[in-house]
Design a protein around this motif. Structure first.
Motif: not given
Length: 237
Positions: A42, A49, A64, A66-69, A78, A88, A92, A94, A127
């Motif tokens: 995180s 970013n 934009r 990205p989301k992170l899991v 998912t 990727y 998102t 992963y 991304h």
């Protein structure tokens, strides 16, 4: 396929100049628990970013994040194919904590850190490709190619570029991270030993070429060093 060719070969991403340093230090969290792995990724994502947003905007594209899991086992909910340690998919990133926890406990903690830093920056490279249209254009090119060898080569161009962009980020921030001494030596070892020679299908590039492109990105700290789509076949083999 002319539009796709222009997108991958002549992207404005290659003209933006060196990436600005995020001025972030390496996260202090270590891969001793799922929570710690999430913390590492995180914090690194925030830094990625910070570094890439001005680059994407300068290239003329909307940014934009990205989301992170970060997940353990196969608990990530998912439709994406999570058969790899880092993926990727559809905006998102992963990351499988199982891989990092095992490496930290069984192997070399320093290698675990360099691998974690490389992997999330590599997936972030995809991304970046998506934000500037390279990812979509490359997948289209791959789908059009009827020759399986050429389709695999297209995949390698895409993956080696992501590794190069991973190096670009670290190279831009190397004084602050800091990427030097034993850490840098281990990172160089890490990227030198991530080839796909043992895979059933050669989709990511040989050890030699993976090292070549990762280190080219690091040394230049500039996306201009990462135009794998214009490279001769031998250096994307």
């Amino acid at each position: 396929m002319a539009t796709e060719n222009r997108t991958v070969l002549q992207s404005r991403l290659y003209k933006v100049g060196p990436i600005p340093a995020s001025r972030c230090k390496e996260p202090t969290a270590r891969a001793t628990s799922l929570a710690k792995v999430k913390q590492y990724y995180s914090q690194t994502l925030d830094c990625l970013n910070k570094a890439w947003e001005p680059v994407i905007l300068k290239a003329g594209f909307p940014f934009r994040a990205p989301k992170l899991v970060v997940y353990a086992g196969r608990s990530a909910n998912t439709y994406c194919d999570l058969t790899s340690t880092a993926v990727y998919c559809d905006g998102t990133i992963y990351m499988s904590a199982d891989y990092d926890l095992k490496n930290q406990k069984t192997y070399d903690p320093l290698w675990t850190r360099t691998t974690m830093a490389f992997l999330i920056a590599h997936e972030y490279g995809h991304h970046v490709q998506a934000m500037v249209g390279i990812l979509q254009a490359s997948h289209t090119r791959e789908g059009i190619l009827s020759n399986s060898a050429l389709a695999l080569q297209e995949s390698r161009r895409r993956e080696l570029q992501a590794s190069c962009l991973s190096g670009v980020y670290l190279g831009g921030d190397k004084k602050f991270f800091p990427a030097r001494g034993s850490w840098l030596l281990k990172w160089k070892w890490t990227v030198r030993n991530r080839g796909d020679e043992w895979n059933p299908q050669r989709t990511h590039g040989s050890k030699t070429n993976h090292s070549r492109w990762s280190r080219a990105g690091f040394d230049a700290a500039d996306p201009a060093a990462c135009n794998t789509f214009a490279a001769k076949p031998a250096v994307v083999a």
